[in-house]
Motif scaffolding. Structure first.
Motif, PDB file in Angstrom:
ATOM      1  N   UNK B 163       0.834  -1.193   0.000  1.00  0.00           N
ATOM      2  CA  UNK B 163       0.000   0.000   0.000  1.00  0.00           C
ATOM      3  C   UNK B 163       0.873   1.248   0.000  1.00  0.00           C
ATOM      4  N   UNK B 164       0.598   2.184  -0.888  1.00  0.00           N
ATOM      5  CA  UNK B 164       1.247   3.495  -0.790  1.00  0.00           C
ATOM      6  C   UNK B 164       0.197   4.558  -0.497  1.00  0.00           C
ATOM      7  N   UNK B 165      -0.214   5.297  -1.521  1.00  0.00           N
ATOM      8  CA  UNK B 165      -1.154   6.387  -1.232  1.00  0.00           C
ATOM      9  C   UNK B 165      -2.613   5.936  -1.215  1.00  0.00           C
ATOM     10  N   UNK B 166      -3.000   5.123  -2.226  1.00  0.00           N
ATOM     11  CA  UNK B 166      -4.383   4.687  -2.270  1.00  0.00           C
ATOM     12  C   UNK B 166      -4.570   3.533  -1.290  1.00  0.00           C
ATOM     13  N   UNK B 167      -5.649   3.565  -0.520  1.00  0.00           N
ATOM     14  CA  UNK B 167      -5.855   2.474   0.427  1.00  0.00           C
ATOM     15  C   UNK B 167      -6.356   1.253  -0.326  1.00  0.00           C
ATOM     16  N   UNK B 168      -6.148   0.097   0.274  1.00  0.00           N
ATOM     17  CA  UNK B 168      -6.443  -1.163  -0.390  1.00  0.00           C
ATOM     18  C   UNK B 168      -7.737  -1.725   0.164  1.00  0.00           C
ATOM     19  N   UNK B 169      -8.654  -2.067  -0.738  1.00  0.00           N
ATOM     20  CA  UNK B 169      -9.928  -2.608  -0.277  1.00  0.00           C
ATOM     21  C   UNK B 169     -10.168  -4.029  -0.741  1.00  0.00           C
ATOM     22  N   UNK B 170      -9.739  -4.319  -1.970  1.00  0.00           N
ATOM     23  CA  UNK B 170     -10.096  -5.633  -2.524  1.00  0.00           C
ATOM     24  C   UNK B 170      -8.921  -6.169  -3.325  1.00  0.00           C
ATOM     25  N   UNK B 171      -8.517  -7.403  -3.027  1.00  0.00           N
ATOM     26  CA  UNK B 171      -7.473  -8.052  -3.810  1.00  0.00           C
ATOM     27  C   UNK B 171      -8.081  -9.282  -4.471  1.00  0.00           C
ATOM     28  N   UNK B 172      -7.913  -9.362  -5.776  1.00  0.00           N
ATOM     29  CA  UNK B 172      -8.446 -10.504  -6.514  1.00  0.00           C
ATOM     30  C   UNK B 172      -7.295 -11.435  -6.823  1.00  0.00           C
ATOM     31  N   UNK B 173      -7.401 -12.664  -6.369  1.00  0.00           N
ATOM     32  CA  UNK B 173      -6.329 -13.640  -6.568  1.00  0.00           C
ATOM     33  C   UNK B 173      -6.806 -14.714  -7.542  1.00  0.00           C
ATOM     34  N   UNK B 174      -6.219 -14.765  -8.713  1.00  0.00           N
ATOM     35  CA  UNK B 174      -6.622 -15.744  -9.725  1.00  0.00           C
ATOM     36  C   UNK B 174      -5.652 -16.915  -9.688  1.00  0.00           C
ATOM     37  N   UNK B 175      -6.112 -18.033  -9.212  1.00  0.00           N
ATOM     38  CA  UNK B 175      -5.270 -19.226  -9.063  1.00  0.00           C
ATOM     39  C   UNK B 175      -3.925 -18.883  -8.417  1.00  0.00           C
ATOM     40  N   UNK B 176      -3.954 -18.283  -7.240  1.00  0.00           N
ATOM     41  CA  UNK B 176      -2.686 -17.802  -6.674  1.00  0.00           C
ATOM     42  C   UNK B 176      -1.753 -18.943  -6.279  1.00  0.00           C
ATOM     43  N   UNK B 177      -2.300 -20.103  -6.011  1.00  0.00           N
ATOM     44  CA  UNK B 177      -1.443 -21.174  -5.496  1.00  0.00           C
ATOM     45  C   UNK B 177      -0.952 -22.113  -6.596  1.00  0.00           C
ATOM     46  N   UNK B 178      -1.233 -21.752  -7.882  1.00  0.00           N
ATOM     47  CA  UNK B 178      -0.911 -22.705  -8.944  1.00  0.00           C
ATOM     48  C   UNK B 178       0.575 -22.999  -9.022  1.00  0.00           C
TER      49      UNK B 178
END
Lengths: 315, 491, 311
Positions: B163-178
């Motif tokens: 995170x820098x200036x814009x706050x983080x609300x939603x992270x989309x993980x597409x097959x993150x563990x592949x």
């Protein structure tokens, strides 16, 4: 299949359209005078561009980064060697031709060795080797003023009712190479490698052998071009290959072969080679100065590639 | 739905068509703060399209897209998504291999400029890596291209949470563990859980149903561009989830197939090889007609073993003993498998052209016939085998690659984690095919990162640090044993 | 420590400097008199224009393109410099600015239409040459006095070309390798899609890189006429090849955005020295270009050797 066919048709049809347009404009400007002679001349000169263009096309089709920049120096070397060996004698014609082929073979193998053994990117490999080849040609052919054997000169300049014999031979050759590209294991392998070299190897293709054959093919065709060209133009000169660097690449691209690899066609090379020659003829007819002629040639190549040659996005 | 109920994103009736293909056909979706939303469905169900729409890469053809209650349908883009604290981790890696880890972090944050940006970016990404993947062993000034694929994925994931200036609300993980092994996968999912409990939201797209069931508050099931089920995670179990995805075949079928009796050593040896490490616990041996598994954590030498065998067969090298022709089924379709300019038929035929040559020329009729035969046998869903290979969904492309190998003269088939990102239905069909072919005498060497698939194998070798560390028969095989050998400290 | 010094990554980075040093040592061995302020000045005087052209090529290579027109382009700017810039400075500056703008436009065209840079620049090489012939039909013209003054500076102890080359390398290094936007620019060579997805404009990046190339091409042309005083349309035809060779000798990779500005400058210096070396060895001019090709091959072979060790 129809879709693919339509697409590939689209790719090479442009060069023919351009060729006809340029010819028509010239014919209109001159009032049709000498329009047939122009075609004859175009066929004669395009022949040599087509020979090297086919070799360049196979190289370019094996994928991004593959291009043979040693074609011009190979043309010069082959011409010089052949002229010196034949010494203007018909009896030595076969020997001279074989020596030419030998030059091509050696250059192709050397290029490939640089690419394969030393893992040099093909552009740089063929660029470096072109320096060496050109030096060899200069050192070997210094002060060369030998006329080609009469038989060779006659054959390369012969015409039957306005149709150059050599052009017919090379048209037949182009047909054969078209079959090679589309219907043989070699051609299919070249197309596969051009799309994805790793996938081609994992699909059972002997990638290195195919690339070797391709670079040798290109160099051998350049050598043949040098041999025929020195017969056609009354002897070898050291800078006779120079213009074929741009020409060989330009005809391939204008002809609709994808620079990204994996997609090629041979008819387009003929169309593009004719187009390039007729373009210069047209500018000459208009009485353009050397500067204007250069600018127009360059701009039209850029325009053609902009209009027709943009690779469609791959995904 | 009113503007101020805290909803991060809401989609209403969103549709996206690609030509005749309805990738999204009117989807409603809502993501609330502090929610981990699981998104499952077959390949081609529309998950990736949906995600691309959320990330601002694809503009939907119709529908309404609200972010924090504001209707942003018409001016949504990657940049707007970023400003609103929505991030994506894409299935294909989106790092620049020529840049360092820190520089890649900077790419993501337009505001990271000025004096000392490199140090700030490095501290930020290193801190996040420490937080998610303790013991990761990645330095901020490592060039990404020099890292293993697993580590790259870790960088990619960590970057999405910075995170820098814009706050983080939603992270989309597409097959993150592949590309992650079991331990790092768990580290990630545990981290996600912690973050979600603190108010962040996540969308987890995964084919690993266990992950989705264990970690998601809410599960959305997609099929044919539509949401077909959306319920609390606790209301699903493995069977109901698979049923919702519309699989005709149920997961238990895998268990049923376990029954295959196999007596090792009754047939001649087809492949014999050793790893280069010299630390092998047992030599790698496959007998004719056997299905041999290569297990262990991702990228511990399994692919290298397959390539060694492939090279030995192709180039006649003596580095491994191989009794017959081989073919390889690639797992990484885009880089190792498909020829993107060619039709499906050509893609299948390429490995078998040698047999189609008549008088020096390839016979197009034979090639088309092979395509048709395999369209039936492996059920490739396409109106025309002459269509471009990219017109197929990922799972069907993978089927075409299987067809390429199975249609060939190969007696030994090497499979390099070929089911990566393939839906369950396709998997079960292919498992059957593999078993049939093995019965007929073909040998399969099967590297897989999915435990379930090992139960199809007659014999499993576990790899660790490039060496074979365990040699398990079908009877001995258990998830526990594989994991145990995968993590055993060297003596 | 020794491990770090023999690691492939270090060796690869050190190769350009090492090949330069070896060549220099060989020259001093063959011709000890070259080891002087004057000797170095003479041998390296053409370093600056070649280094500038090499940097221009490097910008293009960073974004996975290749510029086959940089030589004729440098020739064109030299012709403009020796005519318009000398006669009507304002018009000359406008013309040179137009050249840079043309490069930016080329970058935009190549990006928007997804064209192969190889063909576009090959075509453009004719255009530049044609314009140069129109601007200066026969060799001649004079370089503006201030250009000559800047190029002909005398510095104490260390020859000016070396200082200038190092300065060029450092400035570009700061801009491309250490600035935060530089990371984005190089990233566009490594993975353009990722850069696009992160919200950066690839069009802008291509235009920035091509303008930078055009700008350094202009500087190269001006520094060249500063040395030669007069110009000719064909004055820099060789520079296309020099520039590519310089980037590669300097450790740059052809694709993937892996480049090194300092390496490129060293590469350019190596190339310039090659010519002097051959003269000192009394090798026939016939073999000059051949020897340059040979050196290129040797350095690349060494690099391949290092890479192979890496596995």
């Amino acid at each position: 299949m129809t879709l693919i066919k339509q697409l590939s048709a689209k790719a090479w049809i442009w060069s023919f359209i351009g060729m006809v347009l340029v010819w028509l404009v010239t014919a209109i400007y001159t009032g049709g005078k000498g329009s047939a002679d122009v075609i004859t001349a175009a066929l004669s000169f395009a022949t040599f561009t087509v020979i090297v263009g086919i070799g360049q096309m196979f190289v370019i089709t094996t994928g991004p980064g593959n291009v043979d920049l040693s074609i011009p120096s190979t043309i010069s070397l082959s011409g010089a060697v052949a002229m010196k060996i034949m010494g203007g004698s018909d009896a030595m014609l076969i020997v001279g031709f074989l020596a030419s082929l030998g030059c091509g073979l050696a250059v192709g193998m050397f290029n490939y060795m640089l690419i394969r053994v030393l893992r040099i990117p093909p552009i740089i490999a063929t660029l470096s080797s072109s320096f060496l080849i050109l030096s060899t040609a200069i050192a070997y052919g210094r002060g060369l003023k030998i006329k080609p054997p009469p038989l060779l000169a006659d054959f390369t300049t012969a015409q039957v009712s306005g149709v150059p014999v050599l052009a017919v031979v090379i048209i037949l050759f182009a047909v054969v190479m078209s079959v090679v590209l589309n219907r043989t294991l070699y051609g299919r392998a070249v197309l596969a490698i051009g799309q994805n070299m790793r996938a081609a190897w994992l699909a059972g293709i002997n990638v290195e052998r195919i690339r070797f054959m391709t670079y040798v093919l290109s160099a051998v065709l350049a050598a043949i071009c040098g041999f025929l060209l020195s017969g056609f133009s009354g002897g070898a000169s050291l800078n006779m290959g120079q213009e074929y660097l741009l020409a060989s690449i330009a005809v391939v691209v204008i002809g609709g072969t994808s620079v990204a690899g994996g997609k090629a066609n041979i008819p387009g090379i003929w169309g593009a080679a004719m187009f390039m020659f007729l373009l210069v003829t047209m500018l000459n007819t208009f009485g353009a100065s050397a500067g204007i002629r250069l600018i127009m040639t360059g701009l039209i190549i850029v325009a053609v590639i902009t209009i027709a040659g943009g690779d469609e996005p791959q995904r | 739905m009113t503007a101020s109920d805290g909803t991060i994103v809401s989609l209403e009736n969103v549709a996206k068509h690609f030509g005749a293909v309805r990738a999204l056909d009117g989807v409603d979706l809502r993501v609330d703060p502090g929610m981990c939303l699981g998104l499952v469905g077959h390949n081609g169900a529309g998950k990736s399209t949906l995600m691309n729409a959320l990330a601002g890469i694809l503009a939907p053809d119709r529908g309404v897209m609200k972010v924090h209650g504001h209707d942003l349908t018409d001016r949504y883009s990657v940049a707007v998504a970023g400003q609103n604290g929505i991030r994506c981790v894409f299935q294909e890696l989106s790092l620049c291999p020529n840049l360092t880890v820190a520089e890649n972090a900077r790419i993501f944050h337009p505001s990271l400029t000025g004096w000392g940006w490199k140090r700030r970016a490095g501290d930020m990404i290193a801190g996040k890596l420490d937080e998610i993947f303790p013991g990761h062993g990645i330095q901020p000034d490592d060039i990404v291209g020099d890292l293993s694929i697993g580590k790259r994925q870790m960088v990619e994931i960590a970057r999405a949470f910075t995170v820098t200036d814009a706050s983080l609300h939603l992270v989309i993980l597409d097959e993150p563990t592949s590309s992650l092994d079991a331990v790092t996968s768990k580290q990630l999912l545990d981290f996600v859980r912690v973050e979600v409990d603190q108010g962040l939201s996540c969308i987890l797209i995964s084919h690993m149903l266990g992950e989705v069931l264990d970690y998601c508050d809410r599960i959305v099931v997609m099929k044919d561009g539509l949401v077909v089920a959306a319920r609390a995670g606790a209301e699903f179990n493995r069977d109901t989830l698979v049923a919702a995805m519309g699989n005709v075949v149920e997961m238990e079928e895998i268990e049923e197939h376990e029954a295959r009796e196999w007596q090792r050593g009754k047939t001649p040896v087809a492949v014999e090889a050793k790893t280069d490490t010299g630390n092998d616990w047992a030599p790698f041996i496959a007998h004719k007609g056997e299905i041999v598994g290569l297990a262990g954590l991702a990228a511990h030498g399994q692919t290298r073993m397959l390539l060694k065998i492939y090279e030995a067969a192709m180039r006649g090298r003596k580095t491994a003993t191989v009794s017959g022709p081989v073919a390889l089924v690639a797992g990484d379709r885009q880089t190792d498998g498909i020829f993107h300019l060619w039709s499906i038929s050509r893609n299948i035929g390429i490995r078998s052209l040698r047999g189609m040559v008549r008088r020096g020329l390839i016979d197009p009729v034979a090639e088309a016939a092979m395509g048709r035969e395999w369209q039936d046998r492996i059920k490739i869903k396409t109106p025309d085998m002459n269509d471009n290979i990219l017109s197929l969904s990922g799972g069907n492309q993978q089927k075409a690659l299987f067809a390429r190998a199975l249609a060939s003269d190969a007696e030994i088939i090497l499979m390099d984690d070929p089911m990566r990102g393939v839906d369950v239905g396709t998997k079960l069909e292919v498992y059957d095919l593999i078993r049939d072919e093995a019965e007929k005498g073909r040998t399969f060497l099967w590297y897989t990162t999915e435990m379930d698939e090992l139960y199809n194998c007659d014999h499993t070798y576990v790899f660790r640090d490039g060496a074979i560390v365990a040699d398990l028969t079908r009877k001995e095989l258990s998830e526990e044993k594989v994991l145990q050998s995968s993590f055993k400290e060297s003596a | 420590m020794l491990d770090a010094l023999t690691s492939p990554r270090f060796l690869r980075a050190a190769l350009p400097a090492a090949s330069f040093a070896i060549l220099l040592a060989a020259i001093f061995y063959v011709q000890p008199r070259a080891m002087s302020y004057f000797g170095m000045n003479l041998m390296l005087q053409y370093t600056v224009p070649i280094a500038l052209a090499t940097i221009a090529q490097m910008f293009i290579i960073t974004v996975n393109d290749l510029d086959l027109s940089i030589g004729p382009f440098v020739g064109l700017t030299a012709c403009i410099g020796a005519t318009m810039l000398a006669d009507t400075p304002l018009l000359g500056l406008v013309a040179l600015a137009a050249c840079v703008a043309a490069y930016a436009a080329l970058g935009a065209l190549i990006h928007l239409r997804n064209l192969p840079s190889l063909v576009v620049t090959l075509g453009m090489s004719f255009v530049w040459l044609g314009i140069a012939v129109l601007v200066l039909p026969t060799p001649g013209g004079t370089a503006p006095g201030w250009v000559k003054a800047v190029v002909g500076l005398k510095t104490p102890y260390v020859p000016y070309p070396i200082i200038a080359a190092v300065a060029i390398g450092l400035v570009v290094h700061l801009a491309l390798m250490t600035s935060s936007y530089g990371a984005v620019l190089r990233g566009a060579g490594g993975n353009p899609r990722a850069i696009g997805r992160a919200g950066w404009s690839l069009l802008k990046i291509k235009m920035v890189m091509y303008s930078a190339a055009g700008f350094f091409g202009v500087l190269s042309g001006l520094s060249l006429i500063g040395l030669t005083s007069a110009a000719d349309a064909h004055i820099a035809d060789r520079y296309t090849l020099y520039a590519i060779a310089g980037v590669i000798l300097g450790g740059g990779e052809f694709v993937g955005g892996r480049v090194s500005p300092i390496g490129a400058v060293i590469g350019a210096m190596t190339l310039t020295l090659t010519g002097s070396f051959l003269t000192f060895l009394k090798i026939s001019p016939d073999w000059q270009i051949g020897a340059q090709g040979g050196i290129l091959i040797i350095v690349l072979a060494l690099r391949a050797l290092i890479n192979r060790r890496e596995g």
